[in-house]
Design a protein around this motif. Structure first.
Motif, PDB file in Angstrom:
ATOM      1  N   THR A   1       5.243  -6.114 -17.809  1.00 44.49           N
ATOM      2  CA  THR A   1       4.800  -4.746 -17.563  1.00 44.49           C
ATOM      3  C   THR A   1       3.747  -4.706 -16.466  1.00 44.49           C
ATOM      4  OG1 THR A   1       3.111  -4.962 -19.273  1.00 44.49           O
ATOM      5  CG2 THR A   1       5.238  -4.054 -19.944  1.00 44.49           C
ATOM      6  N   VAL A   2       3.685  -3.573 -15.788  1.00 45.49           N
ATOM      7  CA  VAL A   2       2.673  -3.378 -14.763  1.00 45.49           C
ATOM      8  C   VAL A   2       1.468  -2.695 -15.396  1.00 45.49           C
ATOM      9  CG1 VAL A   2       3.602  -1.132 -14.045  1.00 45.49           C
ATOM     10  CG2 VAL A   2       2.215  -2.455 -12.462  1.00 45.49           C
ATOM     11  N   LYS A   3       0.281  -3.116 -15.004  1.00 47.36           N
ATOM     12  CA  LYS A   3      -0.954  -2.495 -15.480  1.00 47.36           C
ATOM     13  C   LYS A   3      -1.448  -1.528 -14.411  1.00 47.36           C
ATOM     14  CE  LYS A   3      -1.084  -5.352 -19.010  1.00 47.36           C
ATOM     15  NZ  LYS A   3      -0.855  -4.911 -20.398  1.00 47.36           N
ATOM     16  N   VAL A   4      -2.001  -0.410 -14.849  1.00 41.81           N
ATOM     17  CA  VAL A   4      -2.534   0.587 -13.912  1.00 41.81           C
ATOM     18  C   VAL A   4      -4.038   0.688 -14.093  1.00 41.81           C
ATOM     19  CG1 VAL A   4      -2.524   3.001 -13.200  1.00 41.81           C
ATOM     20  CG2 VAL A   4      -0.380   1.882 -13.873  1.00 41.81           C
ATOM     21  N   LEU A   5      -4.755   0.528 -12.990  1.00 41.85           N
ATOM     22  CA  LEU A   5      -6.203   0.714 -12.957  1.00 41.85           C
ATOM     23  C   LEU A   5      -6.493   1.924 -12.077  1.00 41.85           C
ATOM     24  CD1 LEU A   5      -9.160  -0.192 -13.436  1.00 41.85           C
ATOM     25  CD2 LEU A   5      -8.919  -1.649 -11.414  1.00 41.85           C
ATOM     26  N   VAL A   6      -6.997   2.976 -12.673  1.00 41.93           N
ATOM     27  CA  VAL A   6      -7.315   4.190 -11.913  1.00 41.93           C
ATOM     28  C   VAL A   6      -8.625   3.978 -11.158  1.00 41.93           C
ATOM     29  CG1 VAL A   6      -7.982   6.620 -12.102  1.00 41.93           C
ATOM     30  CG2 VAL A   6      -6.058   5.735 -13.446  1.00 41.93           C
ATOM     31  N   LEU A   7      -8.605   4.289  -9.873  1.00 41.05           N
ATOM     32  CA  LEU A   7      -9.804   4.228  -9.033  1.00 41.05           C
ATOM     33  C   LEU A   7      -9.898   5.548  -8.293  1.00 41.05           C
ATOM     34  CD1 LEU A   7     -12.180   2.603  -7.825  1.00 41.05           C
ATOM     35  CD2 LEU A   7     -10.616   1.855  -6.026  1.00 41.05           C
TER      36      LEU A   7
ATOM     37  N   GLU B   1       0.846  -1.186   0.000  1.00 42.47           N
ATOM     38  CA  GLU B   1       0.000   0.000   0.000  1.00 42.47           C
ATOM     39  C   GLU B   1       0.882   1.238   0.000  1.00 42.47           C
ATOM     40  OE1 GLU B   1      -2.961   0.038   3.065  1.00 42.47           O
ATOM     41  OE2 GLU B   1      -3.246  -2.137   3.003  1.00 42.47           O
ATOM     42  N   ALA B   2       0.613   2.150  -0.920  1.00 41.53           N
ATOM     43  CA  ALA B   2       1.377   3.384  -1.028  1.00 41.53           C
ATOM     44  C   ALA B   2       0.478   4.580  -0.735  1.00 41.53           C
ATOM     45  CB  ALA B   2       1.974   3.515  -2.431  1.00 41.53           C
ATOM     46  N   GLY B   3       1.039   5.591  -0.066  1.00 39.07           N
ATOM     47  CA  GLY B   3       0.264   6.757   0.307  1.00 39.07           C
ATOM     48  C   GLY B   3       0.429   7.942  -0.618  1.00 39.07           C
ATOM     49  N   ASP B   4       1.327   7.840  -1.605  1.00 36.80           N
ATOM     50  CA  ASP B   4       1.490   8.909  -2.586  1.00 36.80           C
ATOM     51  C   ASP B   4       2.095   8.329  -3.857  1.00 36.80           C
ATOM     52  OD1 ASP B   4       4.488   9.101  -2.513  1.00 36.80           O
ATOM     53  OD2 ASP B   4       4.113   9.768  -0.466  1.00 36.80           O
ATOM     54  N   GLY B   5       2.176   9.155  -4.896  1.00 34.27           N
ATOM     55  CA  GLY B   5       2.641   8.672  -6.184  1.00 34.27           C
ATOM     56  C   GLY B   5       4.089   8.238  -6.198  1.00 34.27           C
ATOM     57  N   LEU B   6       4.944   8.991  -5.519  1.00 25.77           N
ATOM     58  CA  LEU B   6       6.359   8.624  -5.473  1.00 25.77           C
ATOM     59  C   LEU B   6       6.547   7.266  -4.812  1.00 25.77           C
ATOM     60  CD1 LEU B   6       8.214  11.946  -4.548  1.00 25.77           C
ATOM     61  CD2 LEU B   6       8.297  10.696  -6.717  1.00 25.77           C
ATOM     62  N   GLN B   7       5.841   7.065  -3.712  1.00 31.34           N
ATOM     63  CA  GLN B   7       5.927   5.790  -3.004  1.00 31.34           C
ATOM     64  C   GLN B   7       5.379   4.661  -3.874  1.00 31.34           C
ATOM     65  OE1 GLN B   7       3.621   5.534   0.623  1.00 31.34           O
ATOM     66  NE2 GLN B   7       5.097   4.132   1.572  1.00 31.34           N
ATOM     67  N   ALA B   8       4.337   4.938  -4.622  1.00 26.05           N
ATOM     68  CA  ALA B   8       3.753   3.913  -5.488  1.00 26.05           C
ATOM     69  C   ALA B   8       4.758   3.441  -6.534  1.00 26.05           C
ATOM     70  CB  ALA B   8       2.505   4.460  -6.177  1.00 26.05           C
TER      71      ALA B   8
ATOM     72  N   LEU C   1       3.479  13.128  -5.855  1.00 21.79           N
ATOM     73  CA  LEU C   1       3.359  12.859  -7.286  1.00 21.79           C
ATOM     74  C   LEU C   1       1.936  12.393  -7.534  1.00 21.79           C
ATOM     75  CD1 LEU C   1       5.246  12.679  -9.867  1.00 21.79           C
ATOM     76  CD2 LEU C   1       5.341  10.218  -9.413  1.00 21.79           C
ATOM     77  N   ASP C   2       1.215  13.074  -8.436  1.00 17.27           N
ATOM     78  CA  ASP C   2      -0.190  12.688  -8.628  1.00 17.27           C
ATOM     79  C   ASP C   2      -0.304  11.384  -9.411  1.00 17.27           C
ATOM     80  OD1 ASP C   2      -0.175  13.190 -11.452  1.00 17.27           O
ATOM     81  OD2 ASP C   2      -0.577  15.303 -11.100  1.00 17.27           O
ATOM     82  N   GLY C   3      -1.528  10.869  -9.473  1.00 15.86           N
ATOM     83  CA  GLY C   3      -1.737   9.566 -10.087  1.00 15.86           C
ATOM     84  C   GLY C   3      -1.420   9.523 -11.566  1.00 15.86           C
ATOM     85  N   VAL C   4      -1.683  10.616 -12.279  1.00 16.62           N
ATOM     86  CA  VAL C   4      -1.381  10.643 -13.716  1.00 16.62           C
ATOM     87  C   VAL C   4       0.124  10.566 -13.946  1.00 16.62           C
ATOM     88  CG1 VAL C   4      -1.457  12.057 -15.808  1.00 16.62           C
ATOM     89  CG2 VAL C   4      -3.487  11.870 -14.352  1.00 16.62           C
ATOM     90  N   ALA C   5       0.881  11.357 -13.214  1.00 19.41           N
ATOM     91  CA  ALA C   5       2.339  11.340 -13.365  1.00 19.41           C
ATOM     92  C   ALA C   5       2.922   9.997 -12.944  1.00 19.41           C
ATOM     93  CB  ALA C   5       2.962  12.472 -12.550  1.00 19.41           C
ATOM     94  N   ALA C   6       2.380   9.425 -11.870  1.00 20.36           N
ATOM     95  CA  ALA C   6       2.857   8.121 -11.414  1.00 20.36           C
ATOM     96  C   ALA C   6       2.543   7.041 -12.456  1.00 20.36           C
ATOM     97  CB  ALA C   6       2.215   7.764 -10.078  1.00 20.36           C
ATOM     98  N   THR C   7       1.359   7.118 -13.041  1.00 20.80           N
ATOM     99  CA  THR C   7       0.981   6.166 -14.089  1.00 20.80           C
ATOM    100  C   THR C   7       1.923   6.270 -15.276  1.00 20.80           C
ATOM    101  OG1 THR C   7      -1.356   6.187 -13.449  1.00 20.80           O
ATOM    102  CG2 THR C   7      -0.853   5.531 -15.712  1.00 20.80           C
ATOM    103  N   ARG C   8       2.259   7.481 -15.651  1.00 20.07           N
ATOM    104  CA  ARG C   8       3.160   7.689 -16.787  1.00 20.07           C
ATOM    105  C   ARG C   8       4.516   7.027 -16.526  1.00 20.07           C
ATOM    106  NH1 ARG C   8       2.666  12.746 -16.883  1.00 20.07           N
ATOM    107  NH2 ARG C   8       0.892  12.777 -18.316  1.00 20.07           N
TER     108      ARG C   8
END
Length: 225
Positions: free
Chosen positions: A82-88, A33-40, A61-68
């Protein structure tokens, strides 16, 4: 083998609830479990999850930047797959949706959806498919339709379909999932799935999205204002 899932959300109670829900699903394992984008991003590098369930509004780091970052070629090169990203997220604004999809997200759900939908979406994106919340799907389809405004119809293409199949395709083009199509037409969901498969086969396309694109291109449905 279980689907390995990393949760990224800045609200601990939200993460705990999602973790509890997914841990009860057969074949799923929450590995972090990550609490922010950088940690994710850092945890995804260390834990190598199959799917990251990503919130959009997070500190550092927001979710869009982390996803990128997670879907970038150089990140994938570090991993066996590859890792898949599911936005929730709580947001279904078109700007947020398209930003996430352009960043490489494979799916987009809003938090007010049914709990079972999350598990379904995770399985779909892990299998290499896209999964979008119906409200989001309509916006994506409208964007595709707008881009197809000048595209020439394919003569006789829709004549391959029966009247029922054209009806099913028109509802697919509105972004309705199978269960809503079934309810609207008073059909069993399994029957709708069969019709959808036949539509895809007869139109000689690879998936549902391509079938919908042809529906707009061939004027079966018109983009809504």
């Amino acid at each position: 083998m279980s689907i390995r899932i990393l949760l990224a959300d800045d609200q601990p109670m939200i993460r705990a609830g999602i973790a509890m829900l997914l841990s009860a699903q057969e074949g799923m394992e929450v590995v972090g479990e990550a609490g922010d984008g950088l940690q994710a991003v850092a945890m995804a590098r260390d834990l190598e999850p199959d799917v990251v369930v990503m919130d959009l509004q997070m500190p550092q780091l927001d979710g869009v930047a982390a996803t990128r970052q997670l879907t970038a070629d150089d990140f994938a090169a570090e991993r066996a797959h590859t890792v898949k990203v599911l936005v929730l997220t709580t947001f279904s604004d078109e700007t947020e949706v398209f930003a996430a999809l352009r960043a490489g997200a494979s799916g987009y759900l809003v938090k007010d959806g049914a709990p079972t939908e999350l598990a379904t979406a995770i399985r779909e994106v892990c299998a290499g498919n896209a999964y979008l919340h119906p409200a989001v799907t309509r916006g994506v389809i409208a964007d595709i339709a707008g881009r197809l405004g000048a595209a020439a119809p394919v003569p006789g293409l829709l004549e391959r379909l029966t009247p029922r199949e054209r009806e099913i395709l028109s509802l697919m083009a509105l972004g309705l999932p199978n269960r809503e199509i079934a309810a609207r037409l008073f059909l069993a969901e399994a029957t709708v799935k069969t019709h959808v498969c036949r539509v895809i086969m007869k139109l000689e396309v690879e998936d549902r999205t391509q079938a919908v694109v042809l529906a707009y291109q061939n004027r079966l449905v018109q983009p809504r204002p």
